[in-house]
Design an enzyme around this catalytic site. Structure first.
Site, PDB file in Angstrom:
ATOM      1  N   THR A 316     -75.629   3.208 -28.980  1.00 25.92           N
ATOM      2  CA  THR A 316     -74.195   2.981 -29.189  1.00 25.92           C
ATOM      3  C   THR A 316     -73.780   3.435 -30.582  1.00 25.92           C
ATOM      4  OG1 THR A 316     -74.150   1.081 -27.679  1.00 25.92           O
ATOM      5  CG2 THR A 316     -72.377   1.235 -29.302  1.00 25.92           C
ATOM      6  N   TRP A 319     -74.080   7.250 -30.797  1.00 28.94           N
ATOM      7  CA  TRP A 319     -73.020   7.897 -30.016  1.00 28.94           C
ATOM      8  C   TRP A 319     -71.779   8.125 -30.868  1.00 28.94           C
ATOM      9  CZ3 TRP A 319     -68.006   6.579 -28.790  1.00 28.94           C
ATOM     10  CH2 TRP A 319     -67.394   7.305 -27.772  1.00 28.94           C
ATOM     11  N   HIS A 320     -71.514   7.214 -31.791  1.00 28.79           N
ATOM     12  CA  HIS A 320     -70.307   7.318 -32.603  1.00 28.79           C
ATOM     13  C   HIS A 320     -70.397   8.408 -33.662  1.00 28.79           C
ATOM     14  CE1 HIS A 320     -69.236   3.449 -30.785  1.00 28.79           C
ATOM     15  NE2 HIS A 320     -68.013   3.723 -31.163  1.00 28.79           N
ATOM     16  N   GLY A 321     -71.573   8.842 -34.013  1.00 23.91           N
ATOM     17  CA  GLY A 321     -71.663   9.907 -34.999  1.00 23.91           C
ATOM     18  C   GLY A 321     -73.090  10.213 -35.400  1.00 23.91           C
ATOM     19  N   PHE A 468     -65.698  11.741 -32.922  1.00 23.09           N
ATOM     20  CA  PHE A 468     -66.689  11.142 -32.036  1.00 23.09           C
ATOM     21  C   PHE A 468     -66.765  11.881 -30.706  1.00 23.09           C
ATOM     22  CE2 PHE A 468     -65.244   7.121 -34.356  1.00 23.09           C
ATOM     23  CZ  PHE A 468     -66.079   7.417 -35.412  1.00 23.09           C
TER      24      PHE A 468
END
Length: 468
Positions: A316, A319-321, A468
């Site tokens: 998680t 996934w954002h960066g 993102f």
């Protein structure tokens, strides 16, 4: 092309809406597909080829999964399809990050990549593609045999660049046959205007103050200014993203689609688990259904459950960066989720507000790691938050005029369901009559004009989730 831009609001959107109304039903999907590809190409140019290739590959893989009877071969095809999608995501989003970390540990593998351009929304449409293939494999949906229909699902512009992550199973009927009613269209307009207002008025105002504070060295700011910075950032990221989701949902309704809600007042949560049921709902449910449960969920013992949760929150964050600060942020949330599962503290109902304070405290600390990429600088900022020391740079306070103060206070209110509760009570007392409808529409018109005026007079219009 962002939703809060004049070119989108006054050129692209009217063209799409008028075209969608005037064209016959059998060509609307083709029109929306080309419009969505144009929308993507406007900002990404040649990378629209990647989008077209993604559509074609997932179309073929979906058909193969459904056609092949042999379970083992079908699983192999699904694995290949998922690998292709993840390879696109890993290359464009994480290639430089991986090589940088390999170089940091003196593992020179001989690759010299130039800076890889990050396609906008690649994380979102990749996850949509994977969910489609898995649902076909599970026989929860049938593979779409019409390339235009599937292409529209993958590239539909309202949710293309920043979600919500829409599953094919939720809109498959609307792709094939949808009706655009007056009620749904008006509801979509109101929802879009609310989202636009969230973004332009609250998120941008909060960002102006927050960015100024985070651009100053932590040693030069005071403890109150540090808290002001992280509070403003918390308002910015919530109203930026939830505002965008509102606009996406509103646009969907205008075009005949019903997207699921993506936010449910996360800052009123009482635990980290509750927070993730309310924050970015489409992402958290995606990880639950396509990662956590397939890993075994909580069905294989306590230790395996903990491991599964750690994996989910690690990914998680990632996934954002492509940065370790996002991983730290994800694992930070995962740690407190594990603690909540093991430490049960009973609090009297009259002291229930303590749970809210706990949640906000944890979330605000987590946002520091999310906002500041350098881990050492994040720790310095956190130390400043709790050291109660004076700083030397008070320039951010110059932005705290009466207008920004009111906007931030309104942000606090709108981050809670107070407006919704008042609206429900109001609608329950007075039925929607012609005069009430008139005043409601007039309010939204005035609010829209005010938002456009704010947008026109400011060149500051950042959007966090584009990266993102």
């Amino acid at each position: 092309m962002v939703f809060s831009s004049t070119i989108f609001l006054f050129v692209f959107l009217p063209f799409v809406i008028i075209g969608n109304f005037l064209l016959k039903k059998n060509v609307r999907n083709l029109f929306l597909l080309f419009s969505s590809l144009f929308f993507y190409a406007w900002g990404e140019q040649y990378l629209v080829i990647l989008m077209i290739a993604s559509i074609c590959v997932n179309y073929l893989v979906g058909l193969l999964i459904q056609k092949i009877v042999n379970k083992r071969i079908s699983t192999l095809v699904l694995t290949i399809g998922i690998t292709i999608n993840l390879s696109i995501l890993i290359y464009f989003k994480y290639a430089n990050f991986i090589l940088e970390n390999l170089n940091n540990i003196n593992m020179d593998i001989g690759w010299d990549l130039k800076e890889v351009a990050l396609p906008i929304g690649v994380s979102f449409f990749t996850f949509q593609n994977i969910s489609y293939l898995i649902d076909v494999y599970r026989k929860e949906v049938k593979a779409q045999k019409n390339l235009i229909h599937l292409g529209l699902y993958i590239s539909l512009f309202p949710q293309l660049i920043a979600g919500p992550i829409v599953r094919y199973i939720d809109i498959q009927k609307e792709i094939i046959e949808r009706r655009i009613s007056k009620v749904l269209f008006k509801e979509g307009i109101r929802r879009f205007i609310r989202g636009l207002g969230k973004k332009v008025i609250i998120a941008n105002t909060s960002a102006l103050i927050g960015d100024k504070i985070f651009n100053i060295a932590p040693d030069d700011i005071s403890t109150p200014v540090a808290w002001l910075g992280i509070i403003c950032y918390s308002l910015q990221i919530y109203f930026d993203f939830s505002g965008y989701s509102d606009m996406a949902i509103g646009l969907g309704k205008m075009l005949g689609f019903n997207f699921k809600e993506n936010f449910n007042y996360p800052y009123v949560a009482k635990s980290i688990q509750d927070f993730w049921r309310r924050w970015h709902i489409s992402l958290s449910t995606w990880f639950r259904d396509y990662l956590y449960i397939p890993l075994g969920g909580n069905r294989k013992g306590q230790l395996r459950t903990y491991l599964n949760l750690i994996i989910v929150f690690f990914i998680t964050g990632l996934w954002h960066g492509a940065s370790w600060n996002f991983v730290i942020w994800g694992l930070f949330h995962g740690l407190f989720l594990l603690l909540e599962r093991n430490i049960k503290i009973r609090i009297p109902k009259n002291l229930d507000f303590i749970k809210h304070i706990y949640l906000l405290f944890i979330v605000l600390i987590g946002w520091v790691f999310f906002r500041i990429e350098d881990f050492s600088q994040a720790l310095l900022f956190l130390r400043k938050m709790f050291s109660f020391t004076k700083g030397t740079d008070y320039s951010p306070l110059m932005y705290m005029d009466s207008y920004s103060t009111i906007v931030i206070l309104v942000g606090f209110i709108l981050a809670t369901p107070i407006r919704k509760l008042i609206s429900n009570k109001y609608n329950g007392i007075i039925k929607m009559g012609i005069f009430n409808t008139f005043f409601r529409d007039a309010f939204y018109l005035i609010f829209f004009i005010f938002t456009i005026m704010e947008l026109a007079q400011s060149t500051y219009n950042p959007f966090i989730y584009f990266r993102f």
